[in-house]
Structure formats: C-alpha cells, structure tokens
Design an enzyme around this catalytic site. Structure first.
Site, PDB file in Angstrom:
ATOM      1  N   ALA A 254      27.131  38.263  -5.954  1.00  0.00           N
ATOM      2  CA  ALA A 254      27.851  39.338  -6.654  1.00  0.00           C
ATOM      3  C   ALA A 254      26.945  39.915  -7.627  1.00  0.00           C
ATOM      4  O   ALA A 254      26.814  41.154  -8.089  1.00  0.00           O
ATOM      5  CB  ALA A 254      29.116  38.907  -7.488  1.00  0.00           C
ATOM      6  N   ALA A 255      25.922  39.229  -8.274  1.00  0.00           N
ATOM      7  CA  ALA A 255      25.094  39.706  -9.279  1.00  0.00           C
ATOM      8  C   ALA A 255      24.236  40.904  -8.543  1.00  0.00           C
ATOM      9  O   ALA A 255      23.876  40.886  -7.671  1.00  0.00           O
ATOM     10  CB  ALA A 255      23.976  38.685  -9.687  1.00  0.00           C
ATOM     11  N   PRO A 256      24.109  42.015  -9.519  1.00  0.00           N
ATOM     12  CA  PRO A 256      24.318  42.045 -10.934  1.00  0.00           C
ATOM     13  C   PRO A 256      25.857  42.300 -11.213  1.00  0.00           C
ATOM     14  O   PRO A 256      26.087  42.402 -12.406  1.00  0.00           O
ATOM     15  CB  PRO A 256      23.400  42.927 -11.410  1.00  0.00           C
ATOM     16  CG  PRO A 256      22.998  43.886 -10.383  1.00  0.00           C
ATOM     17  CD  PRO A 256      23.138  43.092  -9.223  1.00  0.00           C
ATOM     18  N   GLY A 257      26.316  42.794 -10.281  1.00  0.00           N
ATOM     19  CA  GLY A 257      27.823  43.079 -10.513  1.00  0.00           C
ATOM     20  C   GLY A 257      28.506  44.417 -10.540  1.00  0.00           C
ATOM     21  O   GLY A 257      29.625  44.662 -10.777  1.00  0.00           O
TER      22      GLY A 257
ATOM     23  N   LYS B  63      29.324  46.150  -7.658  1.00  0.00           N
ATOM     24  CA  LYS B  63      30.309  46.151  -6.523  1.00  0.00           C
ATOM     25  C   LYS B  63      31.653  45.216  -7.048  1.00  0.00           C
ATOM     26  O   LYS B  63      32.618  45.688  -6.859  1.00  0.00           O
ATOM     27  CB  LYS B  63      29.759  45.383  -5.364  1.00  0.00           C
ATOM     28  CG  LYS B  63      28.560  46.293  -4.637  1.00  0.00           C
ATOM     29  CD  LYS B  63      28.257  45.595  -3.536  1.00  0.00           C
ATOM     30  CE  LYS B  63      26.994  46.133  -2.966  1.00  0.00           C
ATOM     31  NZ  LYS B  63      25.944  45.824  -3.575  1.00  0.00           N
TER      32      LYS B  63
ATOM     33  N   CYS C 211      21.439  45.775   2.334  1.00  0.00           N
ATOM     34  CA  CYS C 211      20.639  46.949   1.933  1.00  0.00           C
ATOM     35  C   CYS C 211      19.448  47.053   2.967  1.00  0.00           C
ATOM     36  O   CYS C 211      18.117  47.525   2.381  1.00  0.00           O
ATOM     37  CB  CYS C 211      20.413  47.168   0.259  1.00  0.00           C
ATOM     38  SG  CYS C 211      19.485  45.783  -0.415  1.00  0.00           S
TER      39      CYS C 211
END
Length: 728
Positions: free
Chosen positions: A206-209, A211, A349
């Site tokens: 998840a980081a940095p968050g 999404k 990505c």
C-alpha cells in the site's frame, strides 16, 4: 613505534549548488528538460533520458504497433509529468466549496498566456512558445470530474502570481485531506476494484497510500450516499499493508487525514500475509477472506521514468526477471486471501510483459480454473488502453492459451495514450477455491478444548526471490504449505511462520491492540459523563495498546472482529488501527483525564450533548490568529463558555453565509480566562491558506492570576494553555 603517525588530510569541497545541474537534465537529444519536481536527488548529476538497452528490448516485442508509435512513446516519456490530483469524494458539503475555489482559481488564470509573458524574460518566453500546456481541467475518464490535471510547467508556479495561488491551493488542501496529489494512472487500479461500503478490502503493497485513500473514500462515499445526515461508518474496512515498517508510518500519516475508523495498517511480507479469523454467527472461528484485494506489486517501475529519470541509466532486462518470482508469489497469496466471488486487481507501474502478462498467465494456469480474468472493456470508455501482448521473447503461453485465458482482457496504459505514466492492470475474479486452498476449515466451539492431533508440514525458504517455481508447484504460498489431515475437526490455521523480531523491515516494537481493561473503562465512563456522550456511542469498539496507554482508539466493527480473534495468536502485526478518539493529558486543570483528539472530533461530535460551543466563521479566524481572552469574544460565545468547566471542548462553526468552515468542528480547550484550538501548527497553517487568512505574529495573552503551562498535544505541536494555579 614512537614515530609520528601519518594522517591523511581531506580537503572539504566547497558547498556550492550548481543550478545548471540541479534544475535540468538532458533528454538524449540535447534539449534541457525541467526536473524541479523530480523526487530523486539530481543535484550534481546530469541525466540522459535515453537507454539503448531499453530500446533494443522493447522495440521488437510489439508493445507499439510500429516504429513511429514507439518513437512517440519515447518522446512523451522524456517530458515531465502533468500535475494531477483527486478531490476527496467523501467530503460531503465541503466538496462543493473545494470545487468552487478550484473554478475561481481557473478563472483567475484564464489569461495565463499574457501573465506568463509579463512575468518571464525573453529566453523563458522562447521556451514557453515551444511548449504546449494547459490550465487545470478534469481528467476525462475519471468519474464525476473528481480528478484534475494541468500541464503547466512547474517552474512557472514560482514566477506567476496567479499560479502561486493555485500552488497554495494544492498544498493546503492536500494537507487537510480535501484533495490528494496522485499520478493519473495510479488512480486506475482502485476504480476497477468496484468497492462497496460493506466490503473488507486488503491493499497488499500500500505505501505511500494514495491508492489506499482512494479505496477508503469509496467505502465512505457509498455509505454516506445512503445516510447523509452525519458521519457514516461503512460496515466494511480497509487493511493497508507494507513490508517496510517506516513506510507503514507514512501510510498512517496519509490515511489519518481522512479521519476513518475503518482503516488498519499492517506490517507483513505481502507474499506471506496471514489470513485473519473472525467468530461467525454460530460461534465458530472462521477465516475472514477479503471481498476485494489490490496487489500493486513491487516492480522495475519503468513506467515511472517521467518522474524518476534514474530509471533510464539503471534499466536492464534482468531486473524484471528477478522480480517475476516475487510478483507471482504475491499474486498467488492474494488469490488465497480472496473470498469466492471476490475481485482482485493486479497492477504494476511497469510495461515489461515479464512482470505483467507473464505473471497473470502463470497464476491463471496454476489456479486450474478457480481464477478468471474479468472483461472490463466497457467500463470507463474514455480511458485509452490496449489489450495484453499475445507473444514476446520467452513467452510462457501459446496463442491458444492466450485465447483460453482471455489475456486480451488485461489492460496496458502507455505514456503517450493520454499524457501519463505507464501502467498495467488486470482484474481477476475468484470463482472457486484454489487447489490446496489455505484456511478452508472452521473451528467449532467445542473443538477449542480438544488437543491438537494433527501434523503440519512447513517448508521455509531463505529468500523469496531465489526460489523458482517448478512445474509441480501448486498455487499455495511457497514459504508455508500446510497439508490436510485426518482429523476433520482440527482447523487449518493461517500462516504459522513466526516473524523474525530482528527483521528491521518488520519492526517488532509496536504494542498490540487490546480491548479496554477495567481501569481504563472507568476513566472512559467518566469521560462519557463529562462530554455527555449518548448511549448509542460505540463503546464496545474502543481499543488501547496497554493498561497504561494514553491513547484510546475507535475501530469499525469488521476491524474489531479481526483484532478480537487475533488476541492470542498475534499473527496480524498492526501498526495502527482505526483512529485516535481520546488522548490523556497531563496536569490537573480539568476534572476529566481524557481530551478529544482533533483527528476524530467530527466522529464524536454527533454523540456529544455537552461542551459544544457554537462560533461563527469570523471567530474561527480569530482563533487561528491568536488565543483570545474571554472578554475579546462575542457575548454569545462568552455566555456559552461561562458554565463550562475547564478542559476540552468542541468548537462547531455555525455561519449564516456559506463558507468552507460551515459545519466544521474543532477540538478546543477552555482555560481559566481564555480559550484556544487544540490543533497542530501545521494544520493551522493549512487552514490559514484555505481561508486566505494573512499570517501575523501571534502574541500570547498573560494575566496576573494564571500561569502558562503546556497542554496536551496532537503531534506535539500544540499551543499553550492557561491553567489555574493549584496547591499541587
């Protein structure tokens, strides 16, 4: 032995910043490109935006239809990214005011060309005439015009006065959580999760968050649309995970802005994420599979070359191959964690098929039909994308398998399609249990007293990136494989691996979350009376980290169930859960030992029947500029404060005229002869920018009958408070 020791002297380099190297880098064809927004340190390095290895690898594999398109993609990849941001969809009425402010800013710079020509020198004007740029406008494929972009060169934000206002808008509203700065293609994966308010969602990497916040907003948006009277709590929750402990705390910071109690931050290796358990309606301990999972896996990131120019120099073909195994393991684990009928989105990505189509094909083949690709081609039609590649060097599937697996349903978003970065997205649905599905069984209530009679086989590898899957590898997690046993009553537990406490990435110093003990319950009971909390307040959803904890947290019911069932095993390493609702304060100025945390004041205010002080927008401006004494406040506010004991209060803004502050609530402090906000200095600065309040030096108030002491703080950046002298 006794001779003089020779020492090597070092000549200190002059501390001089070279702007020619810090502001620009070369794009491979002799043109300078602005990198002032580049997050990497380019201070003393010239970047060349060209890689022959990159070109030789991608040119022949068919990611572009011909050489002309390939050159077009490279041309776009050498340009800086546009500035893009999302408007928080769960803001309620404030959302309309944010939109109004944005439209006013766009109107202010409608004559942008003339402003730029007046503010720049001839050399700069020449450069600008060669560039194409446009003011902020909605991203066409994002729903309801809630995402925007502008391609104005970022260096102009420092030179054009009207653009400086736009820059302040971005900074201040992002800090308050009203908008989120996020790259456009990064917004795509959460959209295809199709999140509902009752879903339990897992964001594995998840980081940095950015999404994660998008997912949280969707949870609350769907719930708020059904109940718009006041703050609405979704029945589902979001678990946001990252392997790096430091990045987990970044997640805490970025998700806290949204003020949601339905968020948990966990710290695990994604490929070994433990399956949570809950107690079902029959009193059975059953695995809690997730309705939605986002697996935005670690990748080479060559789709981010527009903001990370070091990728051009570092890119090599072997990088994607080395990450492929880890990506398969994470995607595989996500399949096990997903409930039947649930949806998983796999994304990177990167534009490398080894990290994309190759991974999806491997997962689908080994799932033996339990996972399928979802056709989402009709969703978001304005989003330009292309189907997955049919073939490429060392392709692991045949054209027949390509058709059988429907790999044309995966999505490739290339930089030149809509002026973005590069991204890959695949949407999968779980139609049945996987072969060797983990945690299939449930634990009957009576089996808790039955000693275990089964055997468990565990195979541990030394590195997730060194072990390659073989032809006989099943889709179970490669690190922990638990076999079925002859005793059908014994539960098949989730990941039995013990976390290495010395692993720096996995931390190990966080105290676990616990239900409230009797002593803390008594203090909360007094706080209930002090603030006049109604019986409908969810007291059973409060948690703390120890009996001596100074913080009380509020979590959603779904999150609470997972935490309750993890009390003994402690398999889930929670960095943070829910939101801080109460904070203990030092000193004896107030009869109540708990004050309300600013981050949760909007949640608790509807339940409070006492200690709410209604003020106007003009009074809020006064509080943001100074700490007023009572006699400086309007008589109506003085009369509200008079009967209230010293301690924490809630300021609620009641404004006759529409303003951004109308309906907002703030934690405050009622001192002996003055009152002030319990708001961090950083938040006050952001609010001043939003409300266009001029910054002025604040003068502290003093009286002869009081002493000035430090009051409880949020983020250790609070104001000072007047507290009466006592015999103690």
């Amino acid at each position: 032995m006794g001779g003089k020791r020779k020492t090597k002297s070092f000549k200190k380099k002059p501390d001089v910043w070279d702007p020619t190297k810090s502001k620009k880098y070369k794009n491979g064809v002799g043109q300078a490109v602005d990198v002032s927004s580049n997050p990497s340190n380019v201070g003393f390095t010239e970047w060349v935006l060209e890689s022959e290895i990159f070109n030789n690898y991608y040119r022949p594999i068919g990611i572009c239809k011909d050489e002309e398109e390939f050159q077009e993609m490279l041309k776009v990849m050498r340009k800086p990214l546009p500035t893009t941001f999302r408007i928080n969809t769960s803001l309620g009425p404030i959302k309309d005011v944010v939109m109004q402010q944005l439209n006013e800013l766009i109107s202010d710079v409608s004559q942008i060309d003339q402003s730029i020509l007046q503010a720049t020198d001839p050399e700069e004007q020449k450069k600008l005439n060669e560039e194409e740029f446009e003011m902020a406008k909605p991203i066409p494929w994002y729903p309801n015009e809630m995402a925007w972009k502008t391609s104005i060169p970022r260096r102009l934000f420092r030179k054009v006065p009207s653009l400086q206002k736009f820059k302040s808008f971005l900074i201040n509203h992002n800090e308050q959580g009203y908008i989120t700065r996020q790259e456009a293609v990064s917004m795509i994966p959460p959209l295809f999760l199709d999140v509902e308010s009752h879903h339990n969602v897992l964001d594995l990497c998840a980081a940095p968050g950015s999404k994660t916040t998008q997912i949280i907003e969707e949870l609350h948006l769907k719930e708020t649309s059904r109940n718009s009277n006041h703050y609405s709590v979704p029945t589902g929750c979001v678990l946001a995970n990252d392997v790096d402990a430091k990045r987990c705390y970044l997640l805490v910071h970025n998700t806290r802005r949204l003020g949601s109690i339905a968020v948990g931050i966990t710290n695990h290796e994604a490929q070994n994420y433990p399956i949570p358990f809950v107690t079902n309606e029959n009193g059975e301990r059953a695995p809690q599979f997730f309705d939605r999972i986002l697996a935005d896996v670690p990748c080479t990131g060559d789709g981010t070359a527009r903001k990370n120019p070091d990728i051009w120099k570092a890119w090599k073909e072997s990088s994607g191959q080395s990450l492929h195994i880890l990506q398969v393991k994470i995607a595989t684990r996500a399949c096990h964690l997903l409930k039947v009928g649930g949806r998983m989105v796999y994304s990177t990505c990167s534009i490398n098929p080894v990290e994309n189509e190759n991974v999806i094909a491997e997962v689908l083949l080994k799932s033996q039909g339990s996972m399928r690709l979802v056709d989402v081609s009709s969703q978001y039609p304005q989003l330009i994308r292309k189907p997955g590649l049919k073939t490429f060097p060392n392709c692991p599937y045949t054209e027949e398998q390509y058709n059988e697996l429907h790999l044309e349903r995966v999505m490739r978003v290339h930089p030149h399609f809509q002026d973005t970065g590069g991204f890959f997205i695949a949407v999968l649905e779980k139609v049945s249990d996987l072969p060797n599905q983990l945690a299939k069984r449930i634990e009957k209530p009576e089996s808790k007293n039955t000693p275990p009679t089964t055997t468990t086989t565990t195979t541990t590898t030394t590195s997730t990136q060194e072990q390659k899957p073989t032809e006989n590898t099943t889709i179970v997690n490669s690190e922990t494989s638990t076999t079925a046993t002859t005793d059908k009553k014994e539960p098949l537990y989730h990941n039995e691996r013990k976390l290495n406490e010395n692993d720096r990435r996995l931390g190990g110093n966080e105290e676990p979350f616990n239900l409230l003990g009797e002593e803390i319950k008594k203090e909360v009971g007094y706080a209930k009376e002090f603030y006049g909390l109604s019986d409908s307040f969810p007291y059973d959803q409060l948690l703390c980290r120890s009996e001596k904890s100074k913080k009380i947290y509020l979590v959603s019911k779904s999150l609470l169930k997972m935490i309750e069932n993890d009390q003994e095993s402690r398999k889930i390493k929670l960095i943070n859960a829910g939101i801080k609702i109460f904070q203990k304060h030092e000193g004896n100025a107030s009869p109540c030992s708990f004050r309300i945390a600013q981050e949760s004041v909007a949640i608790i205010e509807p339940y409070c029947t006492k200690r709410i002080v209604h003020i106007s927008h003009d009074e809020l401006v006064m509080f943001l500029q100074q700490e007023p004494l009572f006699h400086q406040l309007p008589q109506s506010t003085q009369s509200q404060l008079a009967p209230i004991e010293q301690g924490c209060i809630i300021f609620k803004i009641d404004s006759e005229k529409p303003s951004l502050s109308k309906g907002m609530v703030f934690a405050g402090w009622r001192g002996k002869s003055s009152a002030h906000l319990l708001v961090s200095l950083q938040e006050i600065a952001a609010l001043k920018g939003i409300f266009k309040i001029p910054t002025q030096e604040k003068k502290p108030n003093t009286t002869t009958t009081t002493t000035t002491t430090t009051t409880p703080s949020t983020n250790d950046e609070m104001k000072t408070d007047e507290t009466p002298k006592t015999s103690e």
